[in-house]
Design an enzyme around this catalytic site. Structure first.
Site, PDB file in Angstrom:
ATOM      1  CG  ASP A 395      -1.649   1.283   1.402  1.00 11.04           C
ATOM      2  OD1 ASP A 395      -2.437   1.605   0.502  1.00 11.04           O
ATOM      3  OD2 ASP A 395      -1.440   1.979   2.420  1.00 11.04           O
ATOM      4  CD  GLU A 428      -2.613  27.407   4.003  1.00 14.01           C
ATOM      5  OE1 GLU A 428      -3.490  27.210   4.875  1.00 14.01           O
ATOM      6  OE2 GLU A 428      -2.774  27.129   2.805  1.00 14.01           O
ATOM      7  CB  SER A 431      -4.741  26.434   7.661  1.00 16.29           C
ATOM      8  OG  SER A 431      -5.338  25.495   6.789  1.00 16.29           O
ATOM      9  N   GLY A 463      -8.140  27.386  -2.906  1.00 11.69           N
ATOM     10  CA  GLY A 463      -7.028  27.752  -2.037  1.00 11.69           C
ATOM     11  C   GLY A 463      -7.495  28.691  -0.947  1.00 11.69           C
ATOM     12  CB  VAL A 468       0.377  38.076   5.906  1.00 11.91           C
ATOM     13  CG1 VAL A 468       1.564  37.966   6.865  1.00 11.91           C
ATOM     14  CG2 VAL A 468      -0.451  36.804   5.941  1.00 11.91           C
ATOM     15  CB  ILE A 473      -1.413  36.312   1.127  1.00 11.51           C
ATOM     16  CG1 ILE A 473      -0.389  37.197   1.840  1.00 11.51           C
ATOM     17  CG2 ILE A 473      -0.827  34.934   0.786  1.00 11.51           C
ATOM     18  CD1 ILE A 473       0.876  37.441   1.056  1.00 11.51           C
ATOM     19  CG  ASP A 593      -0.560   2.291   7.181  1.00  6.59           C
ATOM     20  OD1 ASP A 593      -1.178   2.202   6.093  1.00  6.59           O
ATOM     21  OD2 ASP A 593      -0.252   3.372   7.710  1.00  6.59           O
ATOM     22  CG  ASP A 597      -4.044  -0.958   3.690  1.00  5.05           C
ATOM     23  OD1 ASP A 597      -4.427  -0.721   2.532  1.00  5.05           O
ATOM     24  OD2 ASP A 597      -3.288  -0.210   4.338  1.00  5.05           O
TER      25      ASP A 597
END
Length: 708
Positions: A395, A428, A431, A463, A468, A473, A593, A597
């Site tokens: 995987d 970000e 976020s 997005g 800032v 931005i 994992d 799976d």
């Protein structure tokens, strides 16, 4: 633990409690039913040691009188030993032999009679039948000669044979148990790691209690240098914890409030307050110990074949011994006692002791060595299957890759790299999007000063928009820039190139101008490429299975050297893909994992679960890798191959000992004029040596080192 009725040894209660047909099928021979691991009580080992010593003390004088002195007499001119007029020496051998051999035969050797009775009752001939039959024949004949001298023409006795054979068999068993104790070193070391006491904080007071009394929710005080008693979560304090016993990693792991810690790991520096989350049999260490115990007690498929062979082998040996006796006595006109010695030698040399332990001994050492290296093999069948693997299916996410995105590239256009990353990360800040978190992590790792945005807006599918330090931005994809009317310019080439590599490219615009590009991707683990290369050197095909789009999947595969990629596979389709590979005649190992799976792990021939994954995946896997390292897939297959090779070597030597010397014991070489005969005592010694050699050969697995 309980006493096995076949041989009087301690066995696991789960085995001893079996009854009826299931139990009967387990009585192929003594060594099959007896799980004589290091878990066997010290008292039983002491009893075996005591019985061995008694048998040797009583039998050794008989061997000296009956074999050593007659051999040395001609060298020193002693004639009394062979002079027929010296009846006192014959009387000494006869009556003295009876007095010394009888306790060995019926007190020390009673376990073999008990095993024979249970074998007859269960209609399964085992090694005890051969030992009891051979030694009783020698003792019985010698007793008749001693007390009824007129029945046979001479007074040659075999008391030394009956007594010393039992002594040698017990000595071999004792040495075998000592060796098997060494085979269990790895598991014993794991068990010794468990702390005996814990310091619990109750009503503001520190109270030392046995670790068994710790309850979920208790707050534990763990000082520097102490082992953490149970699995839990750090409630207060910071420290570094040595988790090498669990993960194999030598570098301590930093822990703070909210971090998960595991029982038996070592607190290295600071004081920790840990809230207990898993106690008793639920701890990670307890689960590891249980997995290894179950694996060591399980039976490999090859063992079932051995059992069927042994069930036929014992009756064939008895028939061979009887035929040999009759041929020499009736056809060859040899004396009764001479022919009887042939019968005894054939019976004893063919005892399948080594055959019974050939597979369990190797499995015990192999699974124990696996535990030392962070490879938990749930059963012998997986150990045997893993060596046949022709295709390994990985995987992608969390198995070959780190499972979380990270910044891979920062492309500067109108601003320096550091400013591009700093402004993107500042926008970000706060976020919760995985891509945004990856950018913030990278900026903080580079110690860049971040400024919280005055304004923030997430634009779904495009997005973010933020302000800032008075700068406007925009951070997102092409569509975001198009909607804002910002031309990409030189960023177009960078975005196309990064996306071709399977990365997510985010364009940064500052005050209406493209300033740079930040690429984020789920990067491969540092050891993944080496694991793939090692598997290919072993002649094993490597396949990557993922739900990601084909472009991203192929980009990752190209970095790792994987040729076959199965991309855009839904979670429910993973098991079907494994089944398709199996339909092509491939023996498939699935490595994963996640919860999605689990079906594929169960469908595969060998499911290999990464230890850092979910409980569901680890439950479905036949092999669990404690460390989050793809190279351990290679190690587990190599360990499987070496263990099965040892099993085959053991079986070869066991069959060799039990069959090659039968013609010698039957007198074939003597009949051919070579003058070679096998005395019953030497037959017993050879049989005992075969068992010890099989265990010793298995112990060589303790030298196992992965070849990566």
């Amino acid at each position: 633990m309980a006493v096995d009725p076949v041989c009087g040894m301690y066995v696991n209660e789960s085995t001893a409690e079996l009854t009826g047909e299931v139990r009967d099928r387990m009585y192929y021979f003594c060594s099959t039913t007896c799980q004589l691991t290091f878990l066997r009580p010290e008292e039983e080992l002491k009893k075996l040691k005591r019985d061995t010593a008694i048998a040797l003390v009583l039998a050794t004088p008989l061997v000296i009188l009956a074999m050593i002195i007659p051999l040395l007499a001609p060298l020193f001119g002693w004639r009394f030993a062979m002079d027929p007029m010296e009846r006192w020496y014959e009387d000494l051998l006869a009556f003295g032999g009876f007095l010394l051999a009888t306790p060995v035969q019926f007190a020390v050797g009673w376990r073999f009679y008990r095993g024979t009775w249970d074998s007859i009752r269960n209609r399964m001939a085992n090694m005890d039948v051969l030992i009891a039959l051979g030694t009783t024949a020698a003792w019985g004949y010698s007793t008749v000669v001693t007390f009824f001298p007129g029945v046979f023409p001479d007074r040659l006795t075999y008391f030394e044979a009956s007594a010393f054979i039992i002594a040698l068999i017990l000595l071999g068993s004792y040495m075998q148990e000592l060796a098997k104790g060494r085979a269990g070193d790895a598991l014993r070391k794991l068990m010794d790691l468990q702390p005996r006491t814990a310091t619990v904080l109750r009503d503001g007071t520190e109270e030392p209690v046995p670790v068994e009394q710790v309850q979920v929710g208790d707050v534990l005080i763990v000082r520097p240098g102490e082992r953490i008693p149970v699995d839990g979560v750090v409630a207060e304090g910071t420290s570094s914890v040595d988790e090498s016993m669990l993960t194999g990693e030598s570098i301590p792991v930093d822990k703070g409030a909210g971090a998960e810690v595991f029982g038996a790991t070592i607190n290295k520096s600071g004081l920790l307050r840990v809230r207990a989350a898993k106690v008793g049999q639920d701890t990670a260490l307890a689960q590891i110990i249980k997995l290894v115990e179950d694996a060591q007690q399980s039976r490999a498929p090859i063992q079932r074949l051995v059992d069927r062979v042994a069930a036929v082998f014992v009756p064939v040996v008895i028939a061979t011994a009887l035929v040999s006796f009759l041929l020499w006595y009736v056809v060859g006109n040899q004396p009764f006692n001479w022919s009887l010695s042939i019968f005894i030698a054939v019976i004893i040399i063919a005892c399948p002791c080594a055959l019974g332990i050939a597979t369990p001994a190797a499995i015990m050492v192999g699974t124990g060595k696996g535990a030392e290296n962070g490879l938990l093999i749930k059963g012998a069948e997986y150990l045997e299957k893993a060596r046949k693997v022709t295709t390994v299916v990985f995987d992608k996410t969390g198995t070959l890759t780190k499972g979380k995105p990270s910044v891979t590239d920062v492309v500067s256009l109108s601003l320096p790299d550091a400013d591009v990353l700093r402004l993107a990360a500042s926008a970000e800040t706060g976020s919760e999007h995985p891509l945004g978190e990856a950018i913030v992590r990278e900026a903080r790792a580079r110690n860049l000063p971040l400024t919280s945005p005055a304004e923030f807006e997430a634009i779904a599918g495009h997005g973010i928009r933020a302000r800032v330090a008075s700068r406007a931005i925009l951070l997102g994809n092409r569509r975001l820039m198009e909607s804002a009317g910002i031309p990409l310019g030189a960023a177009e080439e960078a975005v196309t190139r990064l996306q071709a590599q399977g990365k997510t490219a985010m364009i940064l615009a500052v005050d209406g101008t493209v300033a740079g590009v930040v690429a984020v991707a789920d990067t491969p683990k540092e050891t993944a490429k080496a694991a793939v290369a090692a598997l290919r050197r072993m002649g094993i095909e490597v396949v990557m299975l993922t739900g990601d789009n084909e472009r991203t999947a192929k980009a990752i595969a190209a970095q790792l050297g994987i040729d076959t990629v199965l991309a855009e596979v839904l979670p429910g389709q993973k098991a079907e893909k494994v089944k398709e590979l199996q339909a092509q005649g491939k023996v498939v190992a699935m490595v994963g994992d996640g919860i999605n799976d689990a079906p594929a792990l169960a469908q595969s021939d060998v499911g290999i679960a990464i230890g850092s994954g979910t409980d569901v995946a680890m439950e479905a896997g036949g092999i669990v890798l404690i460390k989050d390292d793809p190279r351990d897939v290679v190690s587990s297959i190599q360990l499987s191959r070496q263990t099965v090779a040892k099993i085959r070597q053991n079986l070869f030597w066991a069959f060799f000992y039990n069959t090659a010397f039968i013609p010698v014991a039957a007198g074939l070489f003597f009949a051919l004029g070579l003058g070679i005969l096998l005395h019953p005592v030497f037959a017993g010694a050879a049989m005992g040596f075969s068992s010890v050699s099989v265990v010793s050969n298995s112990l060589l697995l303790k030298r196992f080192r992965p070849n990566l």
